[in-house]
Write a protein that holds these residues in place. Sequence first.
Motif, short mmCIF file in Angstrom:
data_model
loop_
_atom_site.label_atom_id
_atom_site.label_comp_id
_atom_site.label_asym_id
_atom_site.label_seq_id
_atom_site.Cartn_x
_atom_site.Cartn_y
_atom_site.Cartn_z
N ASN A 269 0.84 -1.20 0.00
CA ASN A 269 0.00 0.00 0.00
C ASN A 269 0.88 1.24 0.00
N ALA B 53 0.51 5.57 -0.45
CA ALA B 53 -0.48 6.66 -0.50
C ALA B 53 0.06 7.85 -1.28
N GLU C 26 -9.13 6.85 -0.14
CA GLU C 26 -9.47 5.86 0.89
C GLU C 26 -8.93 6.31 2.24
N ASP C 27 -9.68 5.94 3.28
CA ASP C 27 -9.21 6.22 4.65
C ASP C 27 -7.99 5.34 4.92
N ASN C 28 -6.97 5.89 5.54
CA ASN C 28 -5.79 5.08 5.86
C ASN C 28 -5.07 5.62 7.08
N LEU D 90 -6.09 0.16 5.77
CA LEU D 90 -7.09 0.91 5.02
C LEU D 90 -8.49 0.70 5.59
N ASP D 91 -9.32 1.67 5.30
CA ASP D 91 -10.77 1.62 5.57
C ASP D 91 -11.11 1.10 6.97
N ALA E 42 -8.25 0.49 9.21
CA ALA E 42 -7.66 1.78 9.62
C ALA E 42 -8.42 2.34 10.81
N LYS F 145 -6.87 10.66 4.20
CA LYS F 145 -7.63 10.23 3.01
C LYS F 145 -6.73 10.45 1.80
N ILE G 100 -4.77 5.20 -2.81
CA ILE G 100 -3.88 4.11 -2.43
C ILE G 100 -3.48 3.32 -3.68
#
Lengths: 444, 235
Positions: free
Chosen positions: A65, A67, A114-116, A133-134, A137, A214, A217
């Motif tokens: 991953n 970002a 994506e939330d991370n 992630l998501d 996270a 956010k 990714i």
Amino acid sequence: MRKFSLFFTLILALLLGALTSPSLAQASPFREQLVYSLNLFNGKTYAPGFCPRSEDTIYLIANENNAVSPRITLVYFWPITARYMAGFKTLNEEIEGTLELLKDGKVIRSLEKEDNVVFYPEGFFAENSRMYLDEEAHAFLQKYEKATKDYYKRIDEYYEKMREYRDAFNKFLEDLSKRREAGEELSRAQVEAEMPRQPGSPEGVRFYTTPLAKNYILNLPQGTYQIRLRARDGTIVQDSQKNLVAFVQRRGGTIGYEITPGNRWTMKESSNDPSKTIYAAGKNTLYLRPFLQDEYNDLYYKKLLDPQNEGTPERWMWVHTTPIENVLVVLLSKGKLLESIKRAPYYVKQIPGPELGYEILEYSEEEFAGRSPSFEGHKLEVSSVSGKGNYEFHLEKREGEVLKGSEREILFVKKENTNLLHVISIFPLIVGLVVFVQRKRSIS
Amino acid sequence: MKKSVIYTVAIILIGAGCLISFLLLAREEYGEVKGTIADALSGDAVMQARIVVDGKSTIKFTSTSYSLTEIPPGSHTLEVTAPNYYDFTKPIQVKRGKNLVDIAMRGREIPDLQGIIIFTEPKERGIEIEIRFHDSKGEGIVDYPALPFTLEGALFVREGTEGDYEKGRKILEGPIELFWDSEEWLAKNKGIIPWDRIEIDAEKEKYGILQLVLHTPQGDFEDSSTDVKLFREVK
């Protein structure tokens, strides 16, 4: 000829003028620019950075991953390091849209943010971290928030216990003086046994989770891609097109060592190739830290660390990833076991005064209360004068179980008869002198 | 021998020239639309200005220059949008190479404007009036365009003590000059009453009462200040 020398002098003067010009030492003005803010996995942890407009390619490790986030910021050129710098504190505007991933000119994926979070299992300053992630996270963030809340609760309890302890201690001192005044004889051991015990401070939260972010990714198989940002109105955002190289290691999982020489502990060295020998001279104290390591392309990896770095595509470099713990370093000489060495913490104590030196001491919490160890390692003491000859060492997980690829050899550079080297260096001078004398004779 | 060297160098130079020209021509297959983008009245940068030509866009925050590259030659429409500004649309003819198009954005409104607050300060030129805008939450408005305002007011001498005073002699009435201060954050609109427009008894008349009306496209807004210094401050 005269014209040429005049021209040459002019060019030289211009060059000197340009080099001494004060403008060269000054940063260029801020320019608004679309850059990619990066948080990329470097094999062991996540490192932030940014890719300015001047760099057309972003390099990242495949199948991890990573970002990225396109932002508008102010960029300036810093001549001292010859790099573009970003003024995120002055201007840091996120650009909304969809990040398109292209392969061979075709859009293969459209990414939304994506939330991370980045999770540091051994604390923020430790050497490893993972991105989640998501839902994961959110779970890791909640775990950290709960641990922090519990810690503050324990702190409150500790302060309350400390207050009680101080009251009890004052009362104890008062009682003690009254008993002494009354003629009671108390031994030191008796006083110490009756003395109230100070409560221990609560242990802090050892792990760390970054605040929720956010970003787009990128977790890609090895290959070359392109990215570009499509704004909400369907247009392609200027300067958002970048090439993307997702790369993997050439070799992985081998064992490398970080070597801290005892006589210059800040100048760490490494022994990454199993076929390489460690050279030493005289008496040496070496502190070893074994690591699992991966081998990456020099250009790709350096560009991953900072897109403005230079690198050599033909070269390869080892990257230490995970520290190897719970092992013994087994030191041998001529195949004979000398010592099995455990990993231990060490503290570097500066020597005050004009000597400006330091000594490396074994760390213990009692002796260095409130201070952390300077480093940890397996301490090897080797000497060319001990008569043991050269040394070998390797790692053992359990007794007799040698970790493959951990073997290294320590060779001593001989200092005997080094005066011969001086004689050899004079040899060309002697030859020159002979030639000179012969020529002079032949002319005369 | 010498001639052959000269010929070889000449051929290499001509070849390199041809290659560079070819590369430059190939590069200029597209056009670049570039120019300045600024507030029509103040000349300041337009926050969050989105410039679109032929499916390509760029966003500007603090910069007054823009550039859109790789635009196919031909007829296009340049569209610019920004919060609190009127949309800007202009048909353009894009040629290969550089195409200069300067954009002047006309301000539409100050968002959620509910009122003004004035502050005065004696300066070298005269009495400077800071005009700050506040929204429905009572907070100061920061990002807004320059709009065609007019300012008028009346200045009276303050008579009495600091806690107990009343309006005295009127020393000014009528329009007040406005100017724009790009360096300011909250009060970009400022007014100035030059010293030569007011006649006072410097010994007795130290403070004044100022009543102002700001005429804006969003309505008229009033405020007053009761502690206007009628003297130059010595620094």
